[in-house]
Design a protein around this motif. Structure first.
Motif, PDB file in Angstrom:
ATOM      1  N   SER A 178      13.144  26.314 107.291  1.00  0.00           N
ATOM      2  CA  SER A 178      13.101  24.889 106.997  1.00  0.00           C
ATOM      3  C   SER A 178      14.276  24.497 106.118  1.00  0.00           C
ATOM      4  O   SER A 178      14.797  25.306 105.343  1.00  0.00           O
ATOM      5  CB  SER A 178      11.799  24.522 106.292  1.00  0.00           C
ATOM      6  OG  SER A 178      11.697  25.193 105.037  1.00  0.00           O
ATOM      7  N   TRP A 189      13.353  21.636 110.850  1.00  0.00           N
ATOM      8  CA  TRP A 189      12.994  23.030 111.115  1.00  0.00           C
ATOM      9  C   TRP A 189      13.996  23.645 112.087  1.00  0.00           C
ATOM     10  O   TRP A 189      14.377  23.028 113.067  1.00  0.00           O
ATOM     11  CB  TRP A 189      11.589  23.118 111.711  1.00  0.00           C
ATOM     12  CG  TRP A 189      10.502  22.802 110.740  1.00  0.00           C
ATOM     13  CD1 TRP A 189       9.918  21.584 110.531  1.00  0.00           C
ATOM     14  CD2 TRP A 189       9.850  23.716 109.848  1.00  0.00           C
ATOM     15  NE1 TRP A 189       8.957  21.676 109.565  1.00  0.00           N
ATOM     16  CE2 TRP A 189       8.887  22.978 109.131  1.00  0.00           C
ATOM     17  CE3 TRP A 189       9.984  25.081 109.587  1.00  0.00           C
ATOM     18  CZ2 TRP A 189       8.069  23.557 108.170  1.00  0.00           C
ATOM     19  CZ3 TRP A 189       9.166  25.660 108.627  1.00  0.00           C
ATOM     20  CH2 TRP A 189       8.227  24.909 107.931  1.00  0.00           C
ATOM     21  N   ASN A 200       4.999  20.247 108.377  1.00  0.00           N
ATOM     22  CA  ASN A 200       5.093  20.796 107.034  1.00  0.00           C
ATOM     23  C   ASN A 200       3.942  20.217 106.236  1.00  0.00           C
ATOM     24  O   ASN A 200       3.898  19.017 105.976  1.00  0.00           O
ATOM     25  CB  ASN A 200       6.437  20.420 106.398  1.00  0.00           C
ATOM     26  CG  ASN A 200       6.490  20.759 104.915  1.00  0.00           C
ATOM     27  OD1 ASN A 200       5.763  21.631 104.433  1.00  0.00           O
ATOM     28  ND2 ASN A 200       7.345  20.076 104.183  1.00  0.00           N
TER      29      ASN A 200
END
Length: 325
Positions: free
Chosen positions: A131, A136, A205
């Protein structure tokens, strides 16, 4: 009282209606890891519901039995002794509940940390998921490709995500395939998943890591093995190579769309594991380096001792010579 009852009725109706808009992703598993976690969640909810039911029944019973009555002002209720067995019962029951939940939690945790049952004989597909702010990066070391903000995986094959971060701590989570795990900057954590159904699943996330973390959603596309192989070949033939300069520009950008590359950043920016780890987590190379450092330190100490010994001998010779004169 009427207003409170009306508000409670409206709140309950809204809760029922809103929960019917969309199914909870964690309770709609598409793989064995997510199924294990979903079963634990449902089991825990049932246990808690039973506990609440017993508490509410006892609460209503006590209110009804010991409610205020129209007894005489000088009425004195009879004295009742406490029950030893009742006290033992309401002490043991919570202990039993905690033990049951602990056993279920430990067993399920051990199950999801390893390759799912039935897939032990298959070689897992390794994907490095890193990340950065706020995106990502997915690196495929075996295929030699890389994607940004989306990841494709084959169905019915174990996948091991190796997680780390180029910035703050984030949390990798695909609710329909498995639980979340943290990605950190100086070490690699591992997450084992299997997709048993083809389809598109939302990943995100789940750890607050700054102003842009809400945009760190990505797509996980579970494909048939043949479809996955065709996709890899297409990326190799059509996508550009990922250079170090290009990768640095990706890290600096705040938000990006989907991108594909016919090479990955692991060749020039390796993951923080083994000798490349920030603290050399789990590295045999680090252990050997530590042993080498210790040997060098011992060698220096031995040389120091030899130097001191030589100095002592020289001083003694000087003293004898002075006494002889």
């Amino acid at each position: 009282m009427k207003k409170k009852g009306l508000l409670l009725t409206v709140f309950t109706a809204l809760l029922v209606l809103l929960t019917g808009c969309d199914s909870l992703a964690v309770l709609n598993p598409k793989g064995p890891v997510a199924k294990t976690q979903s079963d634990v969640i449902i089991f825990s909810m049932i246990v808690m519901a039973v506990v609440l039911l017993v508490v509410y029944v006892l609460y209503i019973y006590m209110l009804t039995k010991y409610r205020a009555s129209k007894a005489a002002p000088d009425y004195e209720p009879p004295h009742e002794e406490g029950s030893k067995w009742m006290e033992i019962t309401w002490t043991i029951i919570p202990v039993i509940i905690v033990v049951i939940l602990s056993v279920v939690t430990i067993r399920s945790t051990n199950a999801v940390e390893t390759t799912p049952v039935g897939y032990e004989d298959q070689k897992p597909l390794i994907i490095y998921a890193s990340s950065s702010d706020w995106k990502w990066h997915f690196s495929y070391p075996e295929e030699g490709v890389e994607t940004v903000n989306y990841v494709n995986i084959p169905t019915n094959r174990p996948v091991q995500f190796r997680l780390y971060s180029f910035g703050p701590i984030t949390s990798f989570w695909v609710p329909q395939l498995g639980g979340q795990k943290y990605a950190m900057s100086d070490m690699v954590t591992k997450l084992n998943l299997v997709a048993e159904h083809e389809g598109s699943f939302v990943g995100k996330n789940s750890n607050f890591s700054g102003k842009g973390f809400a945009h760190m959603d990505f797509e996980v596309l579970a494909m048939s093995p043949k479809g996955y192989t065709d996709w890899v070949n297409e990326v190799k033939q059509t996508a550009p190579a990922l250079t170090e300069a290009e990768f640095d520009s990706l890290l600096e950008a705040d938000h990006l769309g989907r991108k594909s590359y016919s090479s990955n950043h692991l060749t020039f920016r390796p993951a923080p594991e083994g000798a490349n780890g920030g603290h050399n987590h789990g590295s045999s190379d680090a252990d050997s380096n530590n042993e080498t450092d210790k040997e060098m330190d011992h060698s220096k100490m031995d040389h120091s001792k030899m130097d001191h010994s030589q100095m002592d001998m020289d001083n003694k010779k000087t003293d004898h010579a002075q006494h002889g004169n």
